[in-house]
Design an enzyme around this catalytic site. Structure first.
Site, PDB file in Angstrom:
ATOM      1  CG  HIS A 146      -1.746   1.264   1.746  1.00  0.00           C
ATOM      2  ND1 HIS A 146      -3.033   1.440   1.005  1.00  0.00           N
ATOM      3  CD2 HIS A 146      -1.371   2.355   1.857  1.00  0.00           C
ATOM      4  CE1 HIS A 146      -3.725   2.674   1.166  1.00  0.00           C
ATOM      5  NE2 HIS A 146      -2.535   3.176   1.867  1.00  0.00           N
ATOM      6  CD  GLU A 147       1.695   3.659   3.352  1.00  0.00           C
ATOM      7  OE1 GLU A 147       1.474   4.718   2.908  1.00  0.00           O
ATOM      8  OE2 GLU A 147       0.535   3.673   3.833  1.00  0.00           O
ATOM      9  CG  HIS A 150       0.447   6.389  -0.867  1.00  0.00           C
ATOM     10  ND1 HIS A 150      -0.989   6.755  -0.841  1.00  0.00           N
ATOM     11  CD2 HIS A 150      -0.419   5.599   0.691  1.00  0.00           C
ATOM     12  CE1 HIS A 150      -1.773   6.676  -0.700  1.00  0.00           C
ATOM     13  NE2 HIS A 150      -1.725   6.282   0.308  1.00  0.00           N
TER      14      HIS A 150
END
Length: 507
Positions: A146-147, A150
């Protein structure tokens, strides 16, 4: 309720960490060195929370962000569209989940909880302690991916990445990226939206990748394991009805439950459901054996109304019911129906090599076996006598609730081709993929909710700026609209979590 030992271990561990940290910081001799060491290693400690941040992976993020710029632009643009759709879809999904939860709460006998797409998971309550390693590893992997989304998206939009980190809050692990806020505020709302949607987009793609791997697992493991021949036993609960000298053992291959063929774990579960829903299976027994056993015991009623005709101390004999007339055929249920009789018979001898039957007519198909009747075990309500075939060993005879048979044995579809191959390798891969699909998908849904402190908050703000910038020129009105939506989304998520926790821990 949450198991007390788990609560004690978690609370005790955190108290020890916090007290140690406090004592060292109050010591004048080592305080400065200790704080310098924490700062140089990127560590931050607070009650029930530990965080580690580093810049070691910045070069890796930068390298990934420079690979095929056109593809990455399309990739994150598709992710932006997905994120916007997921933001609205998550509200619909949470509303439906809340409605289902309220419906279960008002019902005396709640059903259909397994139909919910989202459920609150509490380790030690509705998550087995033996599965905690899968659970926390899947959460950590989902958080890192997920990160990672980003971070790469931010570098693609010329936003500086300060660092990447991992944290543990109480018992839950997670990850984060530290972006340079000034750069983030200078780019356009569409660029911001690409960055904010990248996390849920990567979680969704991880979910898809894990699902594809799970579906292709039989093909990938084909050189080492084969499938489709039965369900292989990997664990038997000690002291359960499935254990014992005549029970199942690790390495046994189950091929049939009565006449229901078992080619895998799904067939095993399906067969158990069928046996639980349908009337007890009957078995063809020779009439001569019945006549010998007539004097074995006198039939009497149990408390639930069923009949018993064997001694309570018998471990090998069971009471069977049957109907007969002079022709040895089953008669209907009319006024001329044959009277139900009972015989105490050795269960294993009666069932060995016997055909299953529903009526006496089914037993006339046996050639050369002499006159036979259909005998049905007379058991307590909802209990079943189930013949489990696992050749070449003798059949296991199970007496009890079918669900107890299902949950007392762990099985896998994968049978090793070579003796040195471990039985648990396919189970480990299969279970971890299932947790990745569930948790990464759940992380995508929850983070997309327009709620304070989640990705959904920044996704909603950027979306309103990009779509309503010309329609609603006044920034204060857009902010008020966003605030109202965030308030509703936060209340919706909080209601789902609170009621979900109550359903799991209090009922």
């Amino acid at each position: 309720m949450i198991p007390i030992p788990i609560v004690v271990c978690v609370m005790g561990g955190w108290c020890a960490v916090y007290l140690t940290d406090t004592l060292i910081k109050t010591s004048t001799s080592v305080r400065h060195r200790y704080e310098t060491w924490l700062s140089s290693n990127g560590l931050t400690l607070s009650p029930f929370h530990v965080k580690w941040q580093t810049g070691l992976f910045n070069r890796l993020f930068a390298r990934c962000a420079s690979i095929n710029p056109h593809f990455l632009h399309v990739w994150f643009s598709v992710g932006m569209v997905f994120g916007v759709v997921a933001m609205f879809g998550s509200v619909v999904l949470l509303s439906r989940t809340l409605h289902q939860t309220l419906k279960q709460m008002t019902s005396e006998a709640p059903e259909g909880s397994h139909e919910q797409v989202l459920q609150v998971v509490v380790p030690g309550v509705n998550l087995p302690v033996s599965q905690l390693a899968y659970f926390f590893t899947a959460i950590l992997v989902s958080g890192v991916i997920h990160e990672f989304g980003h971070g790469v998206a931010a570098l693609r939009e010329q936003v500086r990445l300060n660092g990447f980190g991992i944290f543990v809050f109480v018992v839950y692990p997670g990850a984060f990226v530290d972006l340079f806020t000034t750069h983030l505020n200078l780019i356009s709302p569409v660029q911001q939206l690409r960055i904010f949607c990248a996390g849920v987009w990567h979680n969704f793609m991880l979910c898809v990748a894990a699902l594809c791997f799970l579906l292709l697992l039989p093909l990938l493991l084909f050189p080492l394991y084969y499938t489709g021949v039965g369900a292989l036993v990997t664990e038997v609960v000690e002291g359960s009805p499935s254990s014992g000298p005549r029970g199942l053992f690790v390495g046994n291959l189950v091929t049939r439950l009565e006449d229901c063929e078992v080619r895998g774990v799904d067939d095993w579960q399906s067969c158990i459901r069928q046996l639980a829903l349908h009337p007890q299976t009957g078995y063809c027994a020779r009439t001569g054996n019945l006549q010998i056993s007539w004097a074995a015991g006198r039939a009497y009623k149990r408390l639930d109304g069923t009949m018993e005709c064997c001694s309570n101390n018998s471990l090998t004999d069971l009471c069977f019911s049957y109907r007969s007339n002079q022709e040895g055929k089953m008669v209907g249920n009319g006024p001329h129906a044959a009277q139900t009789e009972y015989a105490c018979l050795p269960a294993r001898r009666t069932m060995e090599s016997s055909l299953t039957c529903v009526t006496n007519a089914d037993c006339q198909k046996q050639d050369g076996a002499g006159p036979s009747l259909c005998v049905v075990p007379s058991l307590e309500n909802q209990t079943r006598l189930i013949r489990v075939r696992h050749p070449p060993l003798p059949d296991m005879l199970f007496v009890g609730y079918p669900s107890h048979l299902q949950y007392s044995v762990s099985l896998t579809n994968f049978v090793p081709r070579l003796s040195f191959l471990h039985l648990d390798l396919p189970v480990l891969l299969e279970t971890f993929c299932k947790y990745l699909v569930s948790l990464s998908g759940a992380l995508a849904v929850v983070n997309a909710v327009p709620c304070f402190a989640l990705d959904g908050q920044w996704m909603l703000t950027s979306f309103l700026e990009a779509s309503l910038g010309t329609l609603v020129p006044e920034r204060s009105r857009r902010e008020m609209l966003g605030f109202c939506i965030l308030l509703g989304g936060s209340a919706l998520l909080a209601a789902n979590v609170a009621l979900g926790l109550w359903m799991v821990t209090a009922r």
